[in-house]
Design a protein around this motif. Structure first.
Motif, PDB file in Angstrom:
ATOM      1  N   SER A 134     -13.237 -43.186   3.308  1.00 56.89           N
ATOM      2  CA  SER A 134     -12.373 -44.514   3.809  1.00 56.89           C
ATOM      3  C   SER A 134     -11.807 -44.989   2.667  1.00 56.89           C
ATOM      4  O   SER A 134     -12.357 -45.474   1.733  1.00 56.89           O
ATOM      5  N   GLY A 135     -10.300 -45.354   2.912  1.00 57.46           N
ATOM      6  CA  GLY A 135      -9.843 -46.138   1.969  1.00 57.46           C
ATOM      7  C   GLY A 135     -10.081 -47.823   2.193  1.00 57.46           C
ATOM      8  O   GLY A 135     -10.821 -48.101   3.048  1.00 57.46           O
ATOM      9  N   GLU A 136      -9.473 -48.539   1.393  1.00 58.50           N
ATOM     10  CA  GLU A 136      -9.594 -50.173   1.256  1.00 58.50           C
ATOM     11  C   GLU A 136      -9.566 -50.785   2.821  1.00 58.50           C
ATOM     12  O   GLU A 136     -10.191 -51.574   3.016  1.00 58.50           O
ATOM     13  N   ALA A 137      -8.450 -50.142   3.508  1.00 55.72           N
ATOM     14  CA  ALA A 137      -8.421 -50.802   4.648  1.00 55.72           C
ATOM     15  C   ALA A 137      -8.685 -49.908   5.770  1.00 55.72           C
ATOM     16  O   ALA A 137      -8.410 -50.056   6.973  1.00 55.72           O
ATOM     17  N   GLY A 138      -9.638 -49.058   5.424  1.00 56.76           N
ATOM     18  CA  GLY A 138     -10.398 -48.193   6.523  1.00 56.76           C
ATOM     19  C   GLY A 138      -9.621 -46.833   6.805  1.00 56.76           C
ATOM     20  O   GLY A 138     -10.189 -46.258   7.876  1.00 56.76           O
ATOM     21  N   GLN A 139      -8.188 -46.774   6.317  1.00 57.28           N
ATOM     22  CA  GLN A 139      -7.715 -45.493   6.612  1.00 57.28           C
ATOM     23  C   GLN A 139      -8.361 -44.148   5.757  1.00 57.28           C
ATOM     24  O   GLN A 139      -8.987 -44.602   4.965  1.00 57.28           O
ATOM     25  N   ALA A 140      -7.997 -43.308   6.383  1.00 57.75           N
ATOM     26  CA  ALA A 140      -8.513 -41.632   5.891  1.00 57.75           C
ATOM     27  C   ALA A 140      -7.609 -41.640   4.450  1.00 57.75           C
ATOM     28  O   ALA A 140      -6.405 -41.800   4.515  1.00 57.75           O
ATOM     29  N   VAL A 141      -8.499 -41.392   3.085  1.00 57.24           N
ATOM     30  CA  VAL A 141      -7.835 -41.044   1.980  1.00 57.24           C
ATOM     31  C   VAL A 141      -8.347 -39.672   1.489  1.00 57.24           C
ATOM     32  O   VAL A 141      -9.711 -39.803   1.709  1.00 57.24           O
TER      33      VAL A 141
ATOM     34  N   GLU B 212     -12.558 -36.238   2.515  1.00 53.26           N
ATOM     35  CA  GLU B 212     -11.656 -37.286   2.973  1.00 53.26           C
ATOM     36  C   GLU B 212     -12.880 -38.635   3.179  1.00 53.26           C
ATOM     37  O   GLU B 212     -13.913 -38.278   3.486  1.00 53.26           O
TER      38      GLU B 212
END
Length: 107
Positions: A44-51, A42
């Motif tokens: 952090s995505g570009e917008a700070g979301q979990a990816v 897991e």
């Protein structure tokens, strides 16, 4: 504290592990028994979301290797070369729990 999980990391490494070359920056190479695998991680995505992504991961029992830092070299049994990105926290209560390093391929 002794727990039911003590000894598991060593046993798993003995069964599934390979000889992995590790070269901490400024120190000589050593060969340890560990596992380099592509695993779900897991991030952090570009917008700070979990990816969830698949990244190379190096696992070694805590009792075998004291610690690696960002940029240290890990050479897998197949010859692929990786650099340590960071150590992933492992919350297992076992005294021989794995150190888990997230890697990036060296170019």
């Amino acid at each position: 504290m002794t727990t039911v999980f003590d000894g598991i990391a060593g046993a798993l490494t003995g069964i599934f592990g390979d000889s992995v070359i590790v070269e901490p920056q400024g120190q000589p190479r050593v060969t340890v028994r560990g596992m380099v695998r592509l695993e779900r991680v897991e991030v952090s995505g570009e917008a700070g979301q979990a990816v969830v992504d698949y990244l190379p991961v190096f696992k070694v029992p805590r009792t075998v290797l004291l610690g690696l830092s960002e940029g240290d070299l890990v050479i897998a049994p197949d010859g692929r070369r990786y650099l340590v990105s960071y150590e992933d926290p492992n919350e297992s209560p076992a005294t021989d729990r794995f150190r888990i390093y997230i890697l990036r391929e060296e170019y």
